[in-house]
Design an enzyme around this catalytic site. Structure first.
Site, PDB file in Angstrom:
ATOM      1  N   CYS A   4       0.826  -1.217   0.000  1.00 36.53           N
ATOM      2  CA  CYS A   4       0.000   0.000   0.000  1.00 36.53           C
ATOM      3  C   CYS A   4       0.864   1.273   0.000  1.00 36.53           C
ATOM      4  O   CYS A   4       1.393   1.658  -1.036  1.00 36.53           O
ATOM      5  CB  CYS A   4      -0.970  -0.020   1.170  1.00 36.53           C
ATOM      6  SG  CYS A   4      -2.351   1.135   0.987  1.00 36.53           S
ATOM      7  N   HIS A  58      -3.782  -5.183   0.450  1.00 35.23           N
ATOM      8  CA  HIS A  58      -3.260  -5.618   1.751  1.00 35.23           C
ATOM      9  C   HIS A  58      -3.364  -7.138   1.908  1.00 35.23           C
ATOM     10  O   HIS A  58      -4.382  -7.647   2.389  1.00 35.23           O
ATOM     11  CB  HIS A  58      -4.043  -4.935   2.875  1.00 35.23           C
ATOM     12  CG  HIS A  58      -3.743  -3.494   3.040  1.00 35.23           C
ATOM     13  ND1 HIS A  58      -2.790  -3.019   3.927  1.00 35.23           N
ATOM     14  CD2 HIS A  58      -4.265  -2.402   2.434  1.00 35.23           C
ATOM     15  CE1 HIS A  58      -2.735  -1.702   3.859  1.00 35.23           C
ATOM     16  NE2 HIS A  58      -3.622  -1.296   2.952  1.00 35.23           N
ATOM     17  N   GLU A 104      -1.977  -8.962   4.113  1.00 37.07           N
ATOM     18  CA  GLU A 104      -1.926  -9.365   5.529  1.00 37.07           C
ATOM     19  C   GLU A 104      -3.281  -9.319   6.234  1.00 37.07           C
ATOM     20  O   GLU A 104      -3.497  -9.965   7.262  1.00 37.07           O
ATOM     21  CB  GLU A 104      -0.917  -8.486   6.290  1.00 37.07           C
ATOM     22  CG  GLU A 104      -1.426  -7.140   6.764  1.00 37.07           C
ATOM     23  CD  GLU A 104      -1.645  -6.114   5.639  1.00 37.07           C
ATOM     24  OE1 GLU A 104      -2.233  -5.054   5.927  1.00 37.07           O
ATOM     25  OE2 GLU A 104      -1.223  -6.380   4.493  1.00 37.07           O
TER      26      GLU A 104
END
Length: 386
Positions: A200, A313, A315
Site C-alpha cells: 500500500c 493488503h 496481511e
C-alpha cells in the site's frame, strides 16, 4: 452276593463229585457278571485314552492361540523398526531456514493518538508481524527514527524488508524509506538475494522514489473496499508472487473479491508505463478498479530485483477483523498464505547469517503488542515504539 454263591457252590459239590478242588474266591464271579465288569472297564479305559489324547491337542491349541498374537506383534514391531529408519533429505545448505524479516515502523500509534500521543512514537501493526511469522520467519523492528547507525546494524541482521501501509509520504519517514531502498538494491547488486515487499503506502513511496517525482501519485476511491485482481494480458507469472498459486485460485482472484484495498492514492497503468524510470524498473502484474470505475496498478514486480509491491493488503485477510469488508473466506486466507510463503521463501535465499545473540537481542519478541480491537476499526493489535 458272594456268600450266596459260595453256599450254592458247596451244596453242588457234595451232590456232584466231579471235582474235589477248591475253587479260588476270585473266580467265583459268574461269567455274565464278569463280562459286564470287563465291558465297563473297557469303556472307562477308552474314555480315559480319548481324554488323554485330547489334552495335548488342547494344549497345542492354547499354545497356538497364545503364541500367534505374540509372534504377530513381534513381526509388526520389526516392520515398524525397519519403516522408521530416518531417510530425511539433507536440507539445502545454500538456504537459510532461520530467516529474519525487518519491518519498518510508521510514525504515530496507529490509532490517531488514542493509544500514545508522544511525538516520537511509531508503530507496526501486529498483522504484518503475524503475516511473515505464518510463513516461517521472525521479525526485527526497524524503528524509522532511531539513530542511523542502529538502523544500519539491524539491516545487517535481516534477510528481507517489509514496508507497511500508512499515510506518511514526507519528512524523516520518506527519507528513511529512501535509505532502506538504496540498501536493498546495494545488497542485491553485491550478490545477496535480499527481497523487499512494499504494501500500500510502501508501493506509493517506491513509485515516488523510483520515478523521482513526489507528485506522481493519483487519487482513487478505494478505501475499505474488497476487490478482484485483473491480471495483465500476456504477462507471465513465472518467478513472481503468483507462481505457486493453484490455477483455480488464480481464476477466482479475477472473479471474486478476495483482496482488501484501503487507499486514497495510487498510480494508473498508463502513467506508470509513461514514466521511463518506473516502466524500466517494474513490470505490472495486476490492476484493480475503484468505486468510480477508475483503473489503478495493484501489483508490480521488479524486473531485475526480488522486489514486489502491492497496492492491496495481503496481511489483512487472515489477521485483521476491525472492518466488515475484509475478506475472510477460505480462498481469501489462501491468498494471504501464498503471498507470505513466497516472501519468506525469497528471504531464505539471502546469504546474510548474523550471530544468534544479535538476532535474539533485537527480535520483536522483546516488545509487547497493544490490543486496540475493541474500537471495531483500524488495527486489532499494534506494537508501539517510543
Amino acid at each position: 452276593m458272594a456268600s450266596d454263591l459260595l453256599s450254592n457252590s458247596s451244596t453242588n459239590s457234595s451232590a456232584t463229585e466231579t471235582s474235589n478242588l477248591e475253587i479260588p474266591q476270585r473266580n467265583l464271579v459268574p461269567a455274565a457278571s464278569h463280562s459286564r465288569y470287563a465291558d465297563s472297564w473297557n469303556y472307562l479305559w477308552i474314555a480315559l485314552m480319548i481324554s488323554l489324547s485330547k489334552e495335548p491337542s488342547l494344549a497345542r491349541a492354547e499354545e497356538s492361540t497364545s503364541v500367534a498374537p505374540i509372534q504377530l506383534e513381534l513381526e509388526l514391531a520389526e516392520d515398524y523398526r525397519s519403516a522408521s529408519v530416518p531417510r530425511c533429505i539433507e536440507p539445502d545448505r545454500k538456504l537459510n531456514f532461520r530467516p529474519v524479516i525487518g519491518i519498518l515502523s510508521h510514525p504515530g500509534d496507529g490509532a490517531s493518538g488514542r493509544l500514545n500521543n508522544a511525538s516520537n512514537a511509531s508503530y507496526i501493526a501486529a498483522s504484518y508481524v503475524k503475516f511473515v511469522e505464518s510463513a516461517g520467519s521472525r521479525v526485527i523492528p526497524l524503528i524509522y527514527n532511531e539513530p542511523p547507525e542502529v538502523l544500519y546494524e539491524k539491516l545487517n541482521m535481516v534477510n528481507g524488508i517489509l514496508l507497511t501501509g500508512g499515510r506518511a509520504k514526507s519528512g524523516l519517514y520518506y527519507e528513511t524509506v529512501k535509505v532502506i531502498f538504496k540498501k536493498v538494491l546495494e545488497k542485491n547488486d553485491a550478490g545477496d538475494h535480499f527481497p523487499l515487499y512494499a504494501i500500500c503506502l510502501g508501493l506509493e513511496l517506491l513509485t515516488m522514489i523510483i520515478s523521482k517525482d513526489t507528485d506522481i501519485l493519483e487519487e482513487f476511491d478505494a478505501t475499505d473496499q474488497a476487490s478482484t485482481l485483473d491480471f495483465v494480458r500476456n504477462s507471465s507469472i513465472e518467478g513472481t508472487v503468483f507462481q505457486r498459486f493453484p490455477s483455480d485460485l488464480l481464476k477466482k482472484l479475477s472473479t471474486d473479491c478476495l483482496v482488501m484495498q484501503n487507499h486514497h492514492y495510487g498510480i494508473s497503468p498508463g502513467k506508470l508505463l509513461a514514466n521511463p524510470y518506473l516502466s524500466s524498473f517494474f513490470k505490472v502484474l495486476t490492476t484493480s478498479t475503484d468505486r468510480d470505475n477508475e483503473v489503478y496498478v495493484s501489483t508490480v514486480q521488479a524486473r531485475n530485483y526480488p522486489i514486489t509491491a502491492f497496492q492491496w493488503h495481503p496481511e489483512k485477510n487472515a489477521f485483521e477483523w476491525g472492518l466488515s469488508t475484509i475478506p475472510h473466506s477460505d480462498d481469501a486466507i489462501q491468498v494471504t498464505q501464498h503471498v507470505a510463503n513466497f516472501f519468506v521463501s525469497e528471504a531464505r535465499k539471502s546469504l546474510n547469517r548474523p550471530s544468534a545473540r544479535e538476532v535474539l537481542d533485537n527480535l520483536i519478541y522483546n516488545h509487547s503488542p497493544t490490543y486496540c480491537g475493541r474500537a471495531g476499526r483500524g488495527y486489532d493489535e499494534v506494537y508501539i515504539f517510543t
